[in-house]
Structures are given as structure tokens and as C-alpha cells.
Design an enzyme around this catalytic site. Sequence first.
Site, short mmCIF file in Angstrom:
data_model
loop_
_atom_site.label_atom_id
_atom_site.label_comp_id
_atom_site.label_asym_id
_atom_site.label_seq_id
_atom_site.Cartn_x
_atom_site.Cartn_y
_atom_site.Cartn_z
N LYS A 38 1.15 -0.90 -0.49
CA LYS A 38 -0.10 0.32 -0.22
C LYS A 38 0.99 1.29 0.00
O LYS A 38 2.17 1.28 0.42
CB LYS A 38 -1.20 0.26 1.28
CG LYS A 38 -0.28 0.05 2.49
CD LYS A 38 -1.39 0.10 3.70
CE LYS A 38 -0.75 0.14 4.94
NZ LYS A 38 -1.62 0.08 5.76
N ARG A 134 -9.83 0.88 16.22
CA ARG A 134 -10.07 1.76 15.10
C ARG A 134 -11.20 1.23 14.28
O ARG A 134 -12.36 1.84 13.68
CB ARG A 134 -8.45 1.50 13.97
CG ARG A 134 -7.95 2.53 14.90
CD ARG A 134 -6.41 2.61 13.07
NE ARG A 134 -6.59 1.08 12.44
CZ ARG A 134 -5.00 1.18 12.02
NH1 ARG A 134 -4.36 2.18 12.27
NH2 ARG A 134 -5.02 -0.30 11.19
N TYR A 258 17.38 29.15 7.74
CA TYR A 258 16.48 30.08 8.25
C TYR A 258 16.58 30.16 9.17
O TYR A 258 16.54 29.41 10.34
CB TYR A 258 15.90 29.32 7.88
CG TYR A 258 14.56 29.82 6.10
CD1 TYR A 258 15.40 30.87 5.91
CD2 TYR A 258 14.85 28.68 5.38
CE1 TYR A 258 14.59 30.87 4.58
CE2 TYR A 258 14.67 28.63 3.81
CZ TYR A 258 14.21 30.51 3.11
OH TYR A 258 14.51 30.63 1.96
N MET A 306 13.81 24.53 1.45
CA MET A 306 12.56 23.43 0.63
C MET A 306 13.35 22.62 -0.63
O MET A 306 12.98 21.17 -1.20
CB MET A 306 12.21 24.29 -0.09
CG MET A 306 10.48 23.55 -1.09
SD MET A 306 9.98 24.91 -1.91
CE MET A 306 8.65 25.13 0.00
#
Length: 363
Positions: A38, A134, A258, A306
Amino acid sequence: MTLSARPLRARIHLDAILHNYRLAKACAPSARALAVVKANAYGHGAVRVAQALAPEADGFAVACVGEALELRESGICNPILLLEGVFSPDEITLADRAALAMVVHCPQQLDWVLAARPARPLQCWIKIDSGMHRVGFAPGDFQQAYARLSACPHLGLVVAMTHFARADEPEHPYTLVQLDAFGRALGSLEIPCSLANSAAILAWPQAHRDWIRPGIMLYGASPFADAGAGAAELLPAMTLESALISIRELGPGDPVGYAGRFVCDRPMRVGVAAVGYADGYPRHAKDGTPIAVNGRLSRVIGRVSMDMMTLDLTDIEHAHLGDRVELWGRTLAATDVARWSDTIAYQLFTGISRRVPLVYEHG
């Protein structure tokens, strides 16, 4: 005009995936194994992974019909199980045409199956909620649901299944609680069963039963906090690598990246690798997250951006532009990177973005 590509790529080691599948089978030699592919085979490429495993795999498991049809259209003929079942009655028709088995985990799905008019007997895996809470039938409701399903004239194979919440904690007793709940739900019924995910395959042999479902272990990552319980034999199936595109000398007090999260405390060589959070590397990786340059371990410094990230080259002698940078793989375990990033290897693998080319290798 030919455009040069970024040096970033994810090398997928197909032989490692086959080795890991065989290891799962060796752990439970009397069971059959559904290879869980999956989420695009946990980011490794579902079609290519399934094609590599198809000659040996007892079957595959996916989340939904769309993932299953992609495998069928690529020529995969092995049994395929829909782990979440169908999401509407119309999908039963698609499952019937493609010969897909389906999980039944709630009364609504059960009603859909019973009302269907398939061309061939449906293969259903009925899920018991043994404590994950679940999806699945409560243990006290299982017998009635099973009776309705087994009386259906267009049903073929029926398998009872459950999923463990804490099998990756071998010392925790909750898996024993779930095993007991599953056993009480079955009572005297003697039908095929499937309980074991990767962690249970490696650490809970009493959960092996008839079908196992290896997932993360196929891709060479341990489901445990450490490499114990047999996980040390797993082979990494993905090497995420890039290259140095900049090297600069900085002095004490110079900030990096940053917000200046990292500040040099000595004269340092700082490298920049062509990879960032848009490629799937975690933005929240801490200063000190391990990284490898030319096979030697170093550390991430500064905030991941990024398209680029900065790393410490101070103690990596003779590092040059273009040198190989491994984000995780055969030198550096993805679980180690995940631990420094407050996440898990599952998220690292499935987070690889589409702009990262997957390069398939044997050996």
C-alpha cells in the site's frame, strides 16, 4: 536543449526487498505471506516492487481498489487483499472483476457483500477489533457477523483477522491481551487467521497463524525502537542520496540557514546538499541529525529548507563539490534519521515526493 537533473535520487534495492520477504517467510515457515505494498509500496514504487516479488509472493495487500487495479493493470496476477475493504457497493463490482479479496470490518460493508451479485465467489477477510479500536467487529459481535457471512452463497474463502496496536513493544503485555481477545472471539471456530504485522512476525511467534502481513520490514526498516528481535537481519531497500553543491568556510558566531537556528561555535566547513523538505526530507530534523558524506557520518546543521540543507563538513577531510551525500540507506538507517526528526521510517519513506526519481537496482 537538455536540462541537467538534480543529483538527488532514491535507489531502490529490489534484491533487498526479496531478501526481507524471504526473512518474513522464514520467521513463520508454516504461514503464507501477503506483501504489503500500500501507499506505493511505502514510497518504493508498488508496481516495480510487486513485479519483483510476484514469482514468490503468496499475495499482496493494498489499502484500496485504486491501488489494486494499478497492480492488475501492470500484469500482477497474485491474490490481492483490500485492507480497508470497499468504500461503496459499486466497488464490489470492481473487486469481483479484478478478483480482489476484501476486508469486511463493519456492518455496512457486510450488508453490501451479502447484497452483491458477483460473477465469482467473493473472498472476504472479516476483521475483529481485538483492542486497536480503529475498525473491526467487537469480539462479542464477531460470531453473528461470521455466521451471516459464512451462510452467504456467493462467498468463497473467509479469513478472520485483527491488527495489533503495540506489537512493536515486545515487552508490553497488550499484545497478549489482544491475542486473548481474538481467541475468545473465535471460540471453537476453526478458520484461517491472520494477525501478524511486521513487528509480530519478528517478535510474537504465537501470532503467526495462517497468514502473515509483512509491511515495513519488507523495506528494511525495523518496526522496533532498536534493531532487536530479528530486525538486524533486514536489508535497507532504499538509499536516498544527493550531492554537495556548495562548500564554504564560516567562523565562530556565524549563523547557518533560516532563522539562524544553528550558530557556529568554532571555525567550520559547511556544506550544502541538493535535497529539502519538498523532496520529503523532514523539515523538523534537529541539529545533529546524522547524515553521511562519502560513507562517513556527519550531522545536519541549520534548518532544512525547501530544496537544500546544510551539513557539517569540518571533520570530513577532502570533501568536494559533487561528492555523494546519503540521507538514509545502507550507511545510515532511516530509523536513526526518523528518531532525530520525531517521526518514524514509515513517514520518511511514504513522504518521498514525485520529483525524486526512483532508480531500481538488483544487487
